[in-house]
Design an enzyme around this catalytic site. Structure first.
Site, mmCIF file in Angstrom:
data_model
loop_
_atom_site.group_PDB
_atom_site.id
_atom_site.type_symbol
_atom_site.label_atom_id
_atom_site.label_comp_id
_atom_site.label_asym_id
_atom_site.label_seq_id
_atom_site.Cartn_x
_atom_site.Cartn_y
_atom_site.Cartn_z
ATOM 1 C CG ASP A 1 2.731 9.816 -3.081
ATOM 2 O OD1 ASP A 1 3.182 9.068 -3.944
ATOM 3 O OD2 ASP A 1 1.824 9.481 -2.292
ATOM 4 C CG HIS B 1 -0.321 6.339 -3.003
ATOM 5 N ND1 HIS B 1 0.899 6.965 -3.070
ATOM 6 C CD2 HIS B 1 -0.053 5.015 -3.049
ATOM 7 C CE1 HIS B 1 1.857 6.058 -3.145
ATOM 8 N NE2 HIS B 1 1.310 4.863 -3.142
HETATM 9 N N1 LIG Z 1 0.757 4.378 0.266
HETATM 10 C C1 LIG Z 1 2.028 4.246 -0.075
HETATM 11 O O1 LIG Z 1 2.753 5.242 -0.232
HETATM 12 C C2 LIG Z 1 2.647 2.883 -0.295
HETATM 13 C C3 LIG Z 1 4.023 2.794 -0.500
HETATM 14 C C4 LIG Z 1 4.601 1.539 -0.674
HETATM 15 C C5 LIG Z 1 3.804 0.400 -0.672
HETATM 16 N N2 LIG Z 1 2.466 0.520 -0.492
HETATM 17 C C6 LIG Z 1 1.591 -0.647 -0.436
HETATM 18 O O2 LIG Z 1 1.733 -1.258 0.861
HETATM 19 C C7 LIG Z 1 1.326 -2.607 0.777
HETATM 20 C C8 LIG Z 1 2.334 -3.502 1.494
HETATM 21 O O3 LIG Z 1 3.578 -3.458 0.827
HETATM 22 P P1 LIG Z 1 4.731 -4.517 1.192
HETATM 23 O O4 LIG Z 1 5.891 -4.195 0.309
HETATM 24 O O5 LIG Z 1 4.921 -4.567 2.674
HETATM 25 O O6 LIG Z 1 4.040 -5.861 0.698
HETATM 26 P P2 LIG Z 1 4.406 -7.362 1.086
HETATM 27 O O7 LIG Z 1 3.757 -8.207 0.039
HETATM 28 O O8 LIG Z 1 5.863 -7.512 1.360
HETATM 29 O O9 LIG Z 1 3.662 -7.574 2.475
HETATM 30 C C9 LIG Z 1 2.272 -7.540 2.589
HETATM 31 C C10 LIG Z 1 1.921 -8.386 3.789
HETATM 32 O O10 LIG Z 1 0.531 -8.238 4.026
HETATM 33 C C11 LIG Z 1 0.051 -9.476 4.485
HETATM 34 N N3 LIG Z 1 -1.416 -9.518 4.359
HETATM 35 C C12 LIG Z 1 -2.174 -9.762 3.272
HETATM 36 N N4 LIG Z 1 -3.466 -9.785 3.596
HETATM 37 C C13 LIG Z 1 -3.545 -9.516 4.924
HETATM 38 C C14 LIG Z 1 -4.611 -9.414 5.841
HETATM 39 N N5 LIG Z 1 -5.882 -9.619 5.464
HETATM 40 N N6 LIG Z 1 -4.330 -9.134 7.133
HETATM 41 C C15 LIG Z 1 -3.065 -8.963 7.532
HETATM 42 N N7 LIG Z 1 -1.988 -9.075 6.709
HETATM 43 C C16 LIG Z 1 -2.236 -9.344 5.420
HETATM 44 C C17 LIG Z 1 0.778 -10.501 3.626
HETATM 45 O O11 LIG Z 1 0.768 -11.800 4.202
HETATM 46 C C18 LIG Z 1 2.184 -9.886 3.579
HETATM 47 O O12 LIG Z 1 3.003 -10.381 4.636
HETATM 48 C C19 LIG Z 1 1.128 -2.899 -0.711
HETATM 49 O O13 LIG Z 1 -0.245 -2.788 -1.020
HETATM 50 C C20 LIG Z 1 1.910 -1.785 -1.380
HETATM 51 O O14 LIG Z 1 1.449 -1.529 -2.680
HETATM 52 C C21 LIG Z 1 1.870 1.740 -0.298
HETATM 53 O O1 LIG Z 2 3.784 2.453 -6.684
HETATM 54 C C1 LIG Z 2 3.563 1.367 -6.134
HETATM 55 O O2 LIG Z 2 2.903 0.459 -6.681
HETATM 56 C C2 LIG Z 2 4.097 1.111 -4.752
HETATM 57 C C3 LIG Z 2 3.854 2.213 -3.815
HETATM 58 O O3 LIG Z 2 2.537 2.644 -3.790
HETATM 59 C C4 LIG Z 2 4.808 3.364 -3.997
HETATM 60 O O4 LIG Z 2 4.356 4.505 -4.158
HETATM 61 O O5 LIG Z 2 6.033 3.146 -3.915
#
Ligand SMILES: NC(=O)c1ccc[n+]([C@@H]2O[C@H](COP(=O)([O-])OP(=O)(O)OC[C@H]3O[C@@H](n4cnc5c(N)ncnc54)[C@H](O)[C@@H]3O)[C@@H](O)[C@H]2O)c1
Ligand SMILES: O=C(O)C[C@H](O)C(=O)O
Length: 329
Positions: free
Chosen positions: A161, A189
């Site tokens: 962000d 977030h």
């Molecule tokens: N904080 C931020 O700024 C931010 C930004 C983008 C995405 N995200 C979040 O990050 C997370 C991951 O995003 P992504 O695009 O990589 O998702 P994705 O679905 O491509 O990958 C998630 C992975 O986590 C694995 N997983 C699920 N439960 C698990 C566990 N108990 N132990 C280990 N692995 C496990 C799944 O098998 C999958 O491979 C999501 O929650 C998304 O919303 C946060």
């Molecule tokens: O906004 C979302 O759901 C995904 C992630 O947390 C982001 O900020 O890109």
């Protein structure tokens, strides 16, 4: 020849999108620097272990000079054994018909056990960054379940962000991102976050004198707060490479120190700026001697106060929901 002993880095959700964008940069030295060898530990659910093993094969094929070893496992105890840096990316996404409380409960089933495994197996000076959503409350759950680990070792990611806010401001002003300083993300977030330009400068000039309030209120704030949704809409998937890049920025600055000015990170509140103690909330932070410090003494006009309070109210509601479910240990 490398100069220091290997650092153990655990990445959960390693077979996911962010994992794929993150692991190769960590192995190349982007996070811990060009002289620090890395031991990677990849944690996945059983159904995705094979895919994570595929990523491990590709890591090997890169012949990274700093990559000491790669282990793939579905066991949190072995994934966090000796971990110095834990990147908790894997999380349960919201599915059709799921309420927010269902999502919090499903993720508590992940972050509670991972917090306990970190408590029991990680290195004494472990640093934890929670990326998986809802990141702030997942970090709260993990910290609550790691009773022997100092709470300040648990953080959640709002650096994406922050980077989005810096980039949007630089585009508006037609200046390099490196000219921008003093931007803050406050709160959760989520769409309730408050991207704050009150103390921002561009090339040393106060930003409030360079842009009008209407742009800040009706374009900048909603754009940054809803950028995640904008990316999902455009890409058909949530941000991955930018999230991985922000995670690397967060850990690099935490270990090496923030270069100048400040950045944003969700850290355990010590009560600063009226944010209740113990909540994992985003603040303006500096990293000094390997620890995050909340930047103190910033004046908060009423406009800022109201927005911070609104986002903090959402964090309180999330905390109360997981506490009500008995998930805070
Ligand atoms: N904080 C931020 O700024 C931010 C930004 C983008 C995405 N995200 C979040 O990050 C997370 C991951 O995003 P992504 O695009 O990589 O998702 P994705 O679905 O491509 O990958 C998630 C992975 O986590 C694995 N997983 C699920 N439960 C698990 C566990 N108990 N132990 C280990 N692995 C496990 C799944 O098998 C999958 O491979 C999501 O929650 C998304 O919303 C946060
Ligand atoms: O906004 C979302 O759901 C995904 C992630 O947390 C982001 O900020 O890109």
């Amino acid at each position: 020849m490398t100069e220091t002993s290997p650092v153990t880095v655990t990445v959960t959700g390693a077979a996911g999108q962010i994992g794929y964008a993150l692991l190769f940069r960590i192995a190349s030295g982007a996070m811990l620097g060009p002289h620090t060898p890395v031991r990677l530990k990849l944690l996945e659910i059983p159904a995705a272990v094979r895919a994570a093993e595929g990523t491990a094969l590709e890591l090997s094929d890169c012949a990274f000079g700093l990559l000491h070893s790669v282990d793939v496992t579905d066991s949190p105890a072995s994934a966090f054994d000796g971990t110095d840096v834990a990147l908790l990316v894997g999380a349960r996404p919201r599915g059709a018909g799921m309420e927010r409380s269902d999502l919090l409960e499903a993720n508590a089933g992940i972050f509670g056990p991972q917090g306990r495994a970190i408590n029991d197996h990680a290195a004494d000076d472990v640093r934890v960054l929670v990326v998986g959503n809802p990141a702030n409350t997942n970090a709260l759950i993990a910290a609550a379940n790691a009773t022997d680990v100092p709470r300040e070792r648990f953080t959640a990611m709002t650096r994406l962000d922050h980077n989005r806010a810096v980039a949007q401001l630089a585009i508006k002003l037609g200046c390099p991102v490196t000219d921008i300083d003093g931007v803050t993300i406050w709160g959760n977030h989520s769409a309730s976050q408050y991207p704050d330009l009150t103390h921002a400068t561009a090339g040393g000039e106060p930003v409030p004198a360079l842009v009008d309030e209407a742009w800040i209120e009706s374009e900048f704030i909603p754009r940054v707060a809803r950028r995640g949704a904008e990316i999902i809409d455009a890409r058909g998937a949530s941000s991955a490479a930018s999230a991985a890049s922000a995670a690397i920025d967060h850990i690099r600055d935490w270990i090496d120190g923030t270069p100048e000015g400040w950045t944003s990170a969700a850290v355990v509140s010590d009560g600063s700026y009226g944010v209740p103690e113990g909540l994992v909330s985003s603040f303006p932070v500096r990293s000094v001697d390997g620890a995050w410090e909340i930047v103190q003494g910033l004046a908060l006009p009423e406009f800022s106060r109201e927005r911070i309070d609104a986002s903090v109210a959402e964090l309180i509601a999330e905390r109360d929901a997981v506490r009500g479910l008995g998930l805070l240990g």
